[in-house]
Design a protein around this motif. Sequence first.
Motif, PDB file in Angstrom:
ATOM      1  N   LEU A  43       0.825  -1.205   0.000  1.00  0.00           N
ATOM      2  CA  LEU A  43       0.000   0.000   0.000  1.00  0.00           C
ATOM      3  C   LEU A  43       0.862   1.258   0.000  1.00  0.00           C
ATOM      4  N   HIS A  44       1.982   1.196   0.694  1.00  0.00           N
ATOM      5  CA  HIS A  44       2.891   2.347   0.711  1.00  0.00           C
ATOM      6  C   HIS A  44       3.551   2.533  -0.656  1.00  0.00           C
ATOM      7  N   ILE A  45       3.909   1.443  -1.306  1.00  0.00           N
ATOM      8  CA  ILE A  45       4.575   1.525  -2.602  1.00  0.00           C
ATOM      9  C   ILE A  45       3.637   2.094  -3.669  1.00  0.00           C
ATOM     10  N   ILE A  46       2.365   1.672  -3.661  1.00  0.00           N
ATOM     11  CA  ILE A  46       1.432   2.203  -4.665  1.00  0.00           C
ATOM     12  C   ILE A  46       0.844   3.541  -4.245  1.00  0.00           C
ATOM     13  N   ASN A  47       1.337   4.043  -3.112  1.00  0.00           N
ATOM     14  CA  ASN A  47       1.017   5.400  -2.656  1.00  0.00           C
ATOM     15  C   ASN A  47      -0.462   5.601  -2.306  1.00  0.00           C
ATOM     16  N   VAL A  48      -1.017   4.656  -1.578  1.00  0.00           N
ATOM     17  CA  VAL A  48      -2.378   4.800  -1.072  1.00  0.00           C
ATOM     18  C   VAL A  48      -2.335   5.720   0.145  1.00  0.00           C
ATOM     19  N   PRO A  49      -3.157   6.784   0.168  1.00  0.00           N
ATOM     20  CA  PRO A  49      -3.112   7.688   1.320  1.00  0.00           C
ATOM     21  C   PRO A  49      -3.635   6.999   2.584  1.00  0.00           C
ATOM     22  N   PHE A  50      -2.835   7.040   3.642  1.00  0.00           N
ATOM     23  CA  PHE A  50      -3.206   6.421   4.908  1.00  0.00           C
ATOM     24  C   PHE A  50      -3.979   7.380   5.807  1.00  0.00           C
ATOM     25  N   GLY A  51      -3.892   8.649   5.529  1.00  0.00           N
ATOM     26  CA  GLY A  51      -4.569   9.623   6.378  1.00  0.00           C
ATOM     27  C   GLY A  51      -3.925   9.705   7.742  1.00  0.00           C
ATOM     28  N   SER A  52      -4.738   9.782   8.770  1.00  0.00           N
ATOM     29  CA  SER A  52      -4.212   9.925  10.129  1.00  0.00           C
ATOM     30  C   SER A  52      -3.667   8.603  10.684  1.00  0.00           C
ATOM     31  N   TYR A  53      -3.876   7.505   9.993  1.00  0.00           N
ATOM     32  CA  TYR A  53      -3.401   6.202  10.466  1.00  0.00           C
ATOM     33  C   TYR A  53      -1.987   5.893   9.996  1.00  0.00           C
ATOM     34  N   HIS A  54      -1.355   6.831   9.299  1.00  0.00           N
ATOM     35  CA  HIS A  54      -0.025   6.604   8.738  1.00  0.00           C
ATOM     36  C   HIS A  54       0.978   6.188   9.816  1.00  0.00           C
ATOM     37  N   SER A  55       1.058   6.907  10.898  1.00  0.00           N
ATOM     38  CA  SER A  55       2.008   6.594  11.973  1.00  0.00           C
ATOM     39  C   SER A  55       1.665   5.278  12.651  1.00  0.00           C
ATOM     40  N   LEU A  56       0.394   5.023  12.843  1.00  0.00           N
ATOM     41  CA  LEU A  56      -0.030   3.769  13.468  1.00  0.00           C
ATOM     42  C   LEU A  56       0.369   2.568  12.607  1.00  0.00           C
ATOM     43  N   LEU A  57       0.128   2.656  11.303  1.00  0.00           N
ATOM     44  CA  LEU A  57       0.457   1.537  10.426  1.00  0.00           C
ATOM     45  C   LEU A  57       1.959   1.292  10.356  1.00  0.00           C
ATOM     46  N   TRP A  58       2.756   2.344  10.295  1.00  0.00           N
ATOM     47  CA  TRP A  58       4.205   2.152  10.277  1.00  0.00           C
ATOM     48  C   TRP A  58       4.703   1.660  11.623  1.00  0.00           C
ATOM     49  N   GLY A  59       4.045   2.028  12.694  1.00  0.00           N
ATOM     50  CA  GLY A  59       4.404   1.495  14.008  1.00  0.00           C
ATOM     51  C   GLY A  59       4.140   0.004  14.083  1.00  0.00           C
ATOM     52  N   ILE A  60       2.990  -0.419  13.560  1.00  0.00           N
ATOM     53  CA  ILE A  60       2.667  -1.845  13.515  1.00  0.00           C
ATOM     54  C   ILE A  60       3.661  -2.587  12.639  1.00  0.00           C
ATOM     55  N   PHE A  61       4.017  -1.985  11.514  1.00  0.00           N
ATOM     56  CA  PHE A  61       4.975  -2.581  10.589  1.00  0.00           C
ATOM     57  C   PHE A  61       6.329  -2.774  11.285  1.00  0.00           C
ATOM     58  N   ALA A  62       6.785  -1.755  12.007  1.00  0.00           N
ATOM     59  CA  ALA A  62       8.057  -1.855  12.713  1.00  0.00           C
ATOM     60  C   ALA A  62       7.991  -2.919  13.808  1.00  0.00           C
ATOM     61  N   PHE A  63       6.871  -2.989  14.528  1.00  0.00           N
ATOM     62  CA  PHE A  63       6.696  -4.010  15.558  1.00  0.00           C
ATOM     63  C   PHE A  63       6.759  -5.404  14.942  1.00  0.00           C
ATOM     64  N   GLN A  64       6.151  -5.576  13.784  1.00  0.00           N
ATOM     65  CA  GLN A  64       6.167  -6.871  13.123  1.00  0.00           C
ATOM     66  C   GLN A  64       7.572  -7.264  12.699  1.00  0.00           C
ATOM     67  N   LEU A  65       8.347  -6.298  12.235  1.00  0.00           N
ATOM     68  CA  LEU A  65       9.730  -6.600  11.863  1.00  0.00           C
ATOM     69  C   LEU A  65      10.558  -6.999  13.081  1.00  0.00           C
ATOM     70  N   ILE A  66      10.332  -6.331  14.196  1.00  0.00           N
ATOM     71  CA  ILE A  66      11.048  -6.673  15.429  1.00  0.00           C
ATOM     72  C   ILE A  66      10.639  -8.065  15.908  1.00  0.00           C
ATOM     73  N   LEU A  67       9.350  -8.368  15.837  1.00  0.00           N
ATOM     74  CA  LEU A  67       8.864  -9.688  16.225  1.00  0.00           C
ATOM     75  C   LEU A  67       9.460 -10.770  15.324  1.00  0.00           C
ATOM     76  N   GLY A  68       9.522 -10.501  14.041  1.00  0.00           N
ATOM     77  CA  GLY A  68      10.126 -11.453  13.112  1.00  0.00           C
ATOM     78  C   GLY A  68      11.598 -11.667  13.390  1.00  0.00           C
ATOM     79  N   HIS A  69      12.295 -10.602  13.727  1.00  0.00           N
ATOM     80  CA  HIS A  69      13.707 -10.705  14.061  1.00  0.00           C
ATOM     81  C   HIS A  69      13.896 -11.555  15.316  1.00  0.00           C
ATOM     82  N   ALA A  70      13.073 -11.348  16.303  1.00  0.00           N
ATOM     83  CA  ALA A  70      13.168 -12.130  17.541  1.00  0.00           C
ATOM     84  C   ALA A  70      12.907 -13.613  17.274  1.00  0.00           C
ATOM     85  N   ALA A  71      11.904 -13.909  16.471  1.00  0.00           N
ATOM     86  CA  ALA A  71      11.600 -15.310  16.157  1.00  0.00           C
ATOM     87  C   ALA A  71      12.734 -15.945  15.358  1.00  0.00           C
TER      88      ALA A  71
END
Length: 93
Positions: A43-71
């Motif tokens: 969604l970020h690559i095709i440039n879909v506007p996230f609106g006010s949820y932009h920070s929340l979605l990138w926060g979730i994305f970062a959390f998922q990467l950290i979780l994947g790294h831990a696993a």
Amino acid sequence: MDVLLMYLLIFSMTPFILWSSNRQKMAITQLIFVVIAWVILSLHIINVPFGSYHSLLWGIFAFQLILGHAAFMMVFADMYKEINEEKRRIEDY
């Protein structure tokens, strides 16, 4: 962006490695996070506007990467233990 994509590819392998090391519940949980991470990135690559949820979605994305790294590190730690135990068995034999 290249580093993020490479990390996401490694993160995507984690559920398969977890499944092969007999951690099915963790693999299924991780798979859900992998799918969500790929959706957010696409969604970020095709440039879909996230609106006010932009920070929340990138926060979730970062959390998922950290979780994947831990696993991923947990799997490597188990593999390291198994290799050391096998070396000890060979030396004792």
